[in-house]
Design an enzyme around this catalytic site. Sequence first.
Site, short mmCIF file in Angstrom:
data_model
loop_
_atom_site.label_atom_id
_atom_site.label_comp_id
_atom_site.label_asym_id
_atom_site.label_seq_id
_atom_site.Cartn_x
_atom_site.Cartn_y
_atom_site.Cartn_z
N ARG A 226 0.85 -1.17 0.00
CA ARG A 226 0.00 0.00 0.00
C ARG A 226 0.90 1.23 0.00
O ARG A 226 1.97 1.25 0.61
CB ARG A 226 -0.91 0.00 1.24
CG ARG A 226 -2.06 -0.99 1.15
CD ARG A 226 -3.12 -0.50 0.19
NE ARG A 226 -4.32 -1.34 0.18
CZ ARG A 226 -4.50 -2.33 -0.71
NH1 ARG A 226 -3.57 -2.62 -1.61
NH2 ARG A 226 -5.61 -3.03 -0.69
N GLU A 255 -3.42 7.72 -3.91
CA GLU A 255 -3.82 7.36 -5.28
C GLU A 255 -5.17 8.00 -5.63
O GLU A 255 -6.05 8.08 -4.76
CB GLU A 255 -3.95 5.83 -5.39
CG GLU A 255 -2.66 5.09 -5.16
CD GLU A 255 -2.88 3.59 -5.07
OE1 GLU A 255 -3.97 3.10 -5.40
OE2 GLU A 255 -1.94 2.91 -4.68
N HIS A 273 -1.15 1.02 -9.86
CA HIS A 273 -1.78 0.02 -8.99
C HIS A 273 -2.39 -1.09 -9.84
O HIS A 273 -3.61 -1.31 -9.84
CB HIS A 273 -2.83 0.67 -8.10
CG HIS A 273 -3.17 -0.19 -6.90
ND1 HIS A 273 -3.64 0.32 -5.72
CD2 HIS A 273 -3.11 -1.52 -6.72
CE1 HIS A 273 -3.86 -0.66 -4.86
NE2 HIS A 273 -3.55 -1.79 -5.45
C1 8YV Z 1 -7.36 -4.98 -5.85
C2 8YV Z 1 -5.59 -4.50 -4.15
O1 8YV Z 1 -6.91 -6.27 -6.19
O2 8YV Z 1 -6.46 -6.66 -3.76
C3 8YV Z 1 -6.02 -5.61 -3.27
O3 8YV Z 1 -5.87 -5.41 -2.04
O4 8YV Z 1 -4.65 -3.83 -3.83
C4 8YV Z 1 -6.18 -4.16 -5.46
O5 8YV Z 1 -5.19 -4.29 -6.48
C5 8YV Z 1 -8.04 -4.33 -7.06
O6 8YV Z 1 -8.27 -3.00 -6.79
C6 8YV Z 1 -9.36 -5.05 -7.30
O7 8YV Z 1 -10.20 -4.74 -6.21
#
Ligand code: 8YV
Length: 307
Positions: A226, A255, A273
């Site tokens: 993150r 973001e 991301h």
């Molecule tokens: C989600 C993410 O996969 O899974 C996570 O925690 O960081 C994201 O990449 C994507 O936004 C789909 O919800």
Amino acid sequence: MESIGVLLPYPTFPYLEHQLQSRFNLLRASTKHAASIRAAVVNAVDGADANFIHALPMLEILCIYGVGLDKIDLRSCAERGIRVTNTPDVITDETADVAMALIISLLRRICQCDLYVRSGNWKRQGSSYPLTTKFSGKTVGILGLGRIGKAVAKRAEAFNCKICYHSRIVKTECGSYKYYPSVVELASNCDILVVACSLTVETHHIINREVMNALGPKGVLINVGRGKHVDEAELVSALIEGRLGGAGLDVFHDEPDVSQELFGLDNVVLLPHVGSATVETRTAMADLVLANLEAHFLAKPLVTLVL
Ligand code: 8YV
């Protein structure tokens, strides 16, 4: 299950929307339907805060389309007895692949080399691109040896890298990896530091000035966790002042806003991301969300016997 109200507050992967529409009573706003909503599907990045949860008095299950729980008010869910599900495992390989892509792109200056060809500079200058930095055989430090951290380690071992890590606990099943009891010690003893831990109060800005200085002018930071794991202002300073060698980032503090100073640096690789963003993985995640919903609603007795 067409009568079961499922809230989808934000647009999501079309396949998932279509499947939800065909299997449930799909609702896209909570205002006038709140009392009929028994399930909600939210993106991991957008999450569900206390207001969202308390606006749905009949909510039984909150399905996260993703793996991160940092944007979910778990306390409110626990107080209300709301089941929370996410999509682990199916996302692991993809995110670890992106970490490797960031490492190699950064060390071998893949983006800059591509531009060197596309711009015609190679033809004009007739010289090869300046020498870059080898990855194979380097020491990779992993912050957070969970599913994704272990998948990154496995990939790095295939590049003959030495693996070390810092985690909340020693992973006895990973005895060949050296454990460091602090992030600073880990950063002091690796060439590449990969952030793969969960975002919690304890790990917020865990990558701070001290850690960046410990990683050093030849060290590189890779973040597939993150953005708030990293003090981004300090990162910009460390990169500009040369106290940190480089950074490969798939996530950012606020973001989609990204520190503009990063755009002018050639010792960074910036991704929007996209850790889980492939058709295959997002479809597998969607199928897991659907399976979680069906497991919840079908596992319950359809008729409650009153004796
Ligand atoms: C989600 C993410 O996969 O899974 C996570 O925690 O960081 C994201 O990449 C994507 O936004 C789909 O919800």
